[in-house]
Design a protein around this motif. Structure first.
Motif, PDB file in Angstrom:
ATOM      1  N   GLU A 211      11.772  10.037 -14.342  1.00 20.49           N
ATOM      2  CA  GLU A 211      13.035  10.540 -14.877  1.00 20.49           C
ATOM      3  C   GLU A 211      14.212   9.855 -14.185  1.00 20.49           C
ATOM      4  O   GLU A 211      15.223   9.563 -14.818  1.00 20.49           O
ATOM      5  CB  GLU A 211      13.133  12.061 -14.706  1.00 20.49           C
ATOM      6  N   SER A 212      14.087   9.588 -12.898  1.00 22.67           N
ATOM      7  CA  SER A 212      15.143   8.875 -12.177  1.00 22.67           C
ATOM      8  C   SER A 212      15.338   7.487 -12.768  1.00 22.67           C
ATOM      9  O   SER A 212      16.472   7.052 -13.020  1.00 22.67           O
ATOM     10  CB  SER A 212      14.783   8.749 -10.695  1.00 22.67           C
TER      11      SER A 212
ATOM     12  N   GLN B 251       0.818  -1.215   0.000  1.00 27.09           N
ATOM     13  CA  GLN B 251       0.000   0.000   0.000  1.00 27.09           C
ATOM     14  C   GLN B 251       0.848   1.258   0.000  1.00 27.09           C
ATOM     15  O   GLN B 251       0.354   2.347  -0.243  1.00 27.09           O
ATOM     16  CB  GLN B 251      -0.937   0.008   1.214  1.00 27.09           C
ATOM     17  N   PHE B 252       2.142   1.113   0.290  1.00 25.98           N
ATOM     18  CA  PHE B 252       3.031   2.268   0.360  1.00 25.98           C
ATOM     19  C   PHE B 252       3.865   2.356  -0.914  1.00 25.98           C
ATOM     20  O   PHE B 252       4.169   1.350  -1.538  1.00 25.98           O
ATOM     21  CB  PHE B 252       3.950   2.151   1.581  1.00 25.98           C
ATOM     22  N   ASP B 253       4.245   3.586  -1.268  1.00 23.75           N
ATOM     23  CA  ASP B 253       5.068   3.803  -2.454  1.00 23.75           C
ATOM     24  C   ASP B 253       6.533   3.933  -2.067  1.00 23.75           C
ATOM     25  O   ASP B 253       6.861   4.613  -1.090  1.00 23.75           O
ATOM     26  CB  ASP B 253       4.655   5.101  -3.166  1.00 23.75           C
ATOM     27  N   MET B 254       7.411   3.298  -2.843  1.00 21.50           N
ATOM     28  CA  MET B 254       8.846   3.530  -2.699  1.00 21.50           C
ATOM     29  C   MET B 254       9.260   4.471  -3.817  1.00 21.50           C
ATOM     30  O   MET B 254       9.259   4.108  -4.997  1.00 21.50           O
ATOM     31  CB  MET B 254       9.628   2.217  -2.779  1.00 21.50           C
ATOM     32  N   ALA B 255       9.558   5.704  -3.451  1.00 27.77           N
ATOM     33  CA  ALA B 255       9.861   6.737  -4.438  1.00 27.77           C
ATOM     34  C   ALA B 255      11.351   6.733  -4.776  1.00 27.77           C
ATOM     35  O   ALA B 255      12.167   6.129  -4.078  1.00 27.77           O
ATOM     36  CB  ALA B 255       9.445   8.099  -3.899  1.00 27.77           C
ATOM     37  N   VAL B 256      11.695   7.414  -5.874  1.00 28.89           N
ATOM     38  CA  VAL B 256      13.091   7.509  -6.304  1.00 28.89           C
ATOM     39  C   VAL B 256      13.467   8.983  -6.466  1.00 28.89           C
ATOM     40  O   VAL B 256      12.792   9.726  -7.172  1.00 28.89           O
ATOM     41  CB  VAL B 256      13.347   6.763  -7.630  1.00 28.89           C
TER      42      VAL B 256
ATOM     43  N   TYR C 105      12.080  17.513 -16.120  1.00 30.68           N
ATOM     44  CA  TYR C 105      13.292  17.303 -16.916  1.00 30.68           C
ATOM     45  C   TYR C 105      14.390  18.246 -16.414  1.00 30.68           C
ATOM     46  O   TYR C 105      14.360  19.434 -16.690  1.00 30.68           O
ATOM     47  CB  TYR C 105      13.000  17.543 -18.396  1.00 30.68           C
ATOM     48  N   PHE C 106      15.326  17.716 -15.635  1.00 29.34           N
ATOM     49  CA  PHE C 106      16.424  18.486 -15.051  1.00 29.34           C
ATOM     50  C   PHE C 106      15.925  19.814 -14.456  1.00 29.34           C
ATOM     51  O   PHE C 106      16.387  20.888 -14.835  1.00 29.34           O
ATOM     52  CB  PHE C 106      17.531  18.737 -16.088  1.00 29.34           C
ATOM     53  N   PRO C 107      15.020  19.750 -13.495  1.00 22.64           N
ATOM     54  CA  PRO C 107      14.306  20.959 -13.063  1.00 22.64           C
ATOM     55  C   PRO C 107      14.981  21.789 -11.961  1.00 22.64           C
ATOM     56  O   PRO C 107      14.924  23.020 -12.008  1.00 22.64           O
ATOM     57  CB  PRO C 107      12.977  20.401 -12.554  1.00 22.64           C
ATOM     58  N   VAL C 108      15.570  21.149 -10.950  1.00 28.98           N
ATOM     59  CA  VAL C 108      16.045  21.885  -9.772  1.00 28.98           C
ATOM     60  C   VAL C 108      17.561  21.768  -9.675  1.00 28.98           C
ATOM     61  O   VAL C 108      18.112  20.673  -9.560  1.00 28.98           O
ATOM     62  CB  VAL C 108      15.392  21.356  -8.471  1.00 28.98           C
TER      63      VAL C 108
ATOM     64  N   VAL D 152      26.153   9.700 -10.750  1.00 25.25           N
ATOM     65  CA  VAL D 152      24.720   9.394 -10.823  1.00 25.25           C
ATOM     66  C   VAL D 152      24.401   8.247  -9.857  1.00 25.25           C
ATOM     67  O   VAL D 152      24.738   7.086 -10.128  1.00 25.25           O
ATOM     68  CB  VAL D 152      24.294   8.987 -12.256  1.00 25.25           C
ATOM     69  N   PRO D 153      23.787   8.533  -8.720  1.00 27.00           N
ATOM     70  CA  PRO D 153      23.364   7.447  -7.830  1.00 27.00           C
ATOM     71  C   PRO D 153      22.313   6.584  -8.511  1.00 27.00           C
ATOM     72  O   PRO D 153      21.510   7.088  -9.309  1.00 27.00           O
ATOM     73  CB  PRO D 153      22.767   8.185  -6.623  1.00 27.00           C
ATOM     74  N   ARG D 154      22.303   5.305  -8.192  1.00 29.47           N
ATOM     75  CA  ARG D 154      21.329   4.385  -8.782  1.00 29.47           C
ATOM     76  C   ARG D 154      20.635   3.600  -7.666  1.00 29.47           C
ATOM     77  O   ARG D 154      20.780   2.381  -7.553  1.00 29.47           O
ATOM     78  CB  ARG D 154      22.004   3.459  -9.799  1.00 29.47           C
TER      79      ARG D 154
END
Length: 495
Positions: free
Chosen positions: A376-377, A315-320, A351-354, A413-415
């Motif tokens: 994008e990640s 039920q939980f999201d793992m975000a990147v 797209y490469f925003p911040v 670039v972390p992965r």
């Protein structure tokens, strides 16, 4: 044989022959040496449960807090900020990082107040500051309305909605953020914090956000060459043996490069099998693997976890959340007061925003950081670093058409999403989840206990959430092991 007796089974090379070695072993096995696992171990030790072992899949402690040498300085691959400072309550991580008797880490308050004057058009040049200010002011008005609305919703989460739905209720961009500048401000306000867009993020669990509501609105960027992970070492050093000169952990109870693949639990104890086919037995196990790992088959449970537990995990999201570091032979970006952060308003959302420059944090390094998230990640993790470098430099050349923008010389670039030991960066608040679901994801299954930032009801996704979750989960285990209070009550969803 008592359940607390450790047995290490080493599977020999010859089929059907097993060499068995026994020794006085852990009463508790902790899976994972990130902040929550280390924090849980400290709490258990304080309660007199020192007969433990920590099995860590990687070659270090810290989990998603990890420094890496880049362009001659140590930068943070994962967690980078102490978030929630200068409020009514003291953030425990800030106490350790910069409080009385703390580590005195080198930190810098991040000032995001000047973004209106640092937002770049898709094809170069700055937007009119007043135009962007109006967009930000309107966004803040809507957020304030959202916080008020959130406070009126039933605590069960049955009336919860997405942040995007709340925006539409407030007639905020009724057709969605259509222009590049609307999109990048919306991205900065939401995705940059939660790593997922407003359409999937819960209103009730993010507005107001407990981290800032309780601990304060300020955030401090950690730029110490000892690394943010020194906070984890600080906690570990309070109960694990360390080398006085180097600070390295020498305690034999910490076993690095030990990948857990299977957890078998019985009424009388647990057996944990590792990838090299060793089996550790104990009374209890505390699983501090990330939510992303729990959502894969890296660790198998025998018997299979009950359906209520599996449902709660999914039920939980793992975000990147991906921080891309770029090194240049010279500086070409604006510097000075109010110029630390700048935005790129692409017609392609996210797209490469911040962007962030490090004039103060890493002077003379000529390093820029750009943050991407979510799809994008995942896209960037699957392409070559050279391709990502070319894309990022092309964006910078669009942003600064009158400047000579050289090629970048290095990239980092972390992965996190591709790494089987993490499978993402931090958990995000899904719609409709409340205390009930958090109780379920934190609840033990027999002698298997769970911890991690994803089990923190108020602070999931943050370092302080991981630290406090380790304490909370350890307390649940202590109540059982020491006080024989083993029943874990989960109130009904609508109670």
């Amino acid at each position: 044989m008592k359940p607390s007796t450790a047995i290490v089974l080493v599977l020999g090379v010859v089929a059907q022959y097993v060499a068995l070695a026994t020794a006085a072993g852990p009463k508790v096995i902790i899976v994972g040496a990130g902040m929550s696992g280390i924090s849980a171990g400290k709490r258990l030790s304080e309660a007199g449960i020192t007969d433990l072992v920590i099995l860590e899949a990687t070659d270090r402690i810290g989990g998603r807090i990890h420094k890496e040498k880049f362009a001659g300085v140590n930068v943070e691959m994962g967690a980078n900020w102490v978030e929630g400072v200068n409020g009514d309550e003291m953030n425990p991580i800030w106490t350790m990082a910069n409080g009385t008797g703390g580590l005195n880490l080198r930190t810098f308050r991040s000032d995001f107040d000047h973004l209106a004057g640092n937002t770049y058009k898709q094809d170069g040049g700055l937007y009119d500051e007043k135009v962007v200010e109006k967009i930000i002011e309107r966004m803040e008005e809507v957020e304030e309305s959202g916080s008020k609305l959130s406070g009126t919703l039933h605590a069960s989460g049955q009336q919860d909605m997405s942040v995007m739905a709340m925006q539409r209720l407030n007639d905020h961009m009724p057709s969605g953020p259509a222009t590049p500048v609307d999109m990048v401000i919306d991205y900065y306000q939401h995705d940059f914090e939660f790593a997922e867009p407003p359409r999937v993020t819960s209103l009730q669990n993010t507005q107001p956000l407990p981290t800032f509501n309780n601990f304060g609105d300020d955030v401090y960027f950690v730029a110490d060459q000892r690394g943010y992970e020194s906070v984890v070492y600080h906690v570990a050093g309070q109960y694990l043996k360390t080398d006085r000169k180097s600070g390295a952990i020498t305690d034999p109870r910490l076993k690095l490069n030990t990948v857990v693949r299977e957890i078998t639990y019985f009424p009388s104890g647990v057996a944990v099998r590792t990838e090299d086919n060793k089996v550790y037995r104990a009374d209890y196990v505390v699983v501090s693997a990330s939510l992303g790992v729990l959502q894969t088959d890296l660790i198998r449970f025998k018997p299979q976890l009950p359906s209520w537990k599996i449902v709660s995990i999914y039920q939980f999201d793992m975000a990147v959340y991906t921080k891309i570091f770029l090194k240049f032979p010279k500086r070409f970006w604006p510097e000075g007061p109010g110029k630390e952060f700048f935005l790129y308003a692409s017609g392609r959302r996210g797209y490469f925003p911040v962007w962030q420059q490090f004039e103060k944090q890493y002077p003379g390094s000529n390093v820029l950081l750009v943050t991407v998230t979510d799809d994008e990640s995942r896209r960037i993790e699957q392409q070559s670093d050279n391709q990502t470098m070319a894309e990022a430099v092309a964006v910078l050349r669009k942003m600064f058409p009158g400047k000579e923008v050289p090629d970048a010389t290095e990239i980092l670039v972390p992965r996190w999403w591709s790494n089987r030991f993490f499978k993402g960066t931090f958990s995000n608040w899904p719609i409709g989840v409340n205390r009930y679901e958090y109780d379920l994801i934190r609840a033990p299954v027999g002698r298997v206990y769970f911890t991690g930032e994803h089990t923190s009801e108020k602070y999931n996704g943050y370092v302080h959430g991981a630290y406090l979750a380790g304490i909370d989960s350890a307390d649940i285990l202590i109540n059982c092991a020491k006080k024989k209070m083993c029943k874990y009550n989960v109130k009904g969803k609508h109670d």
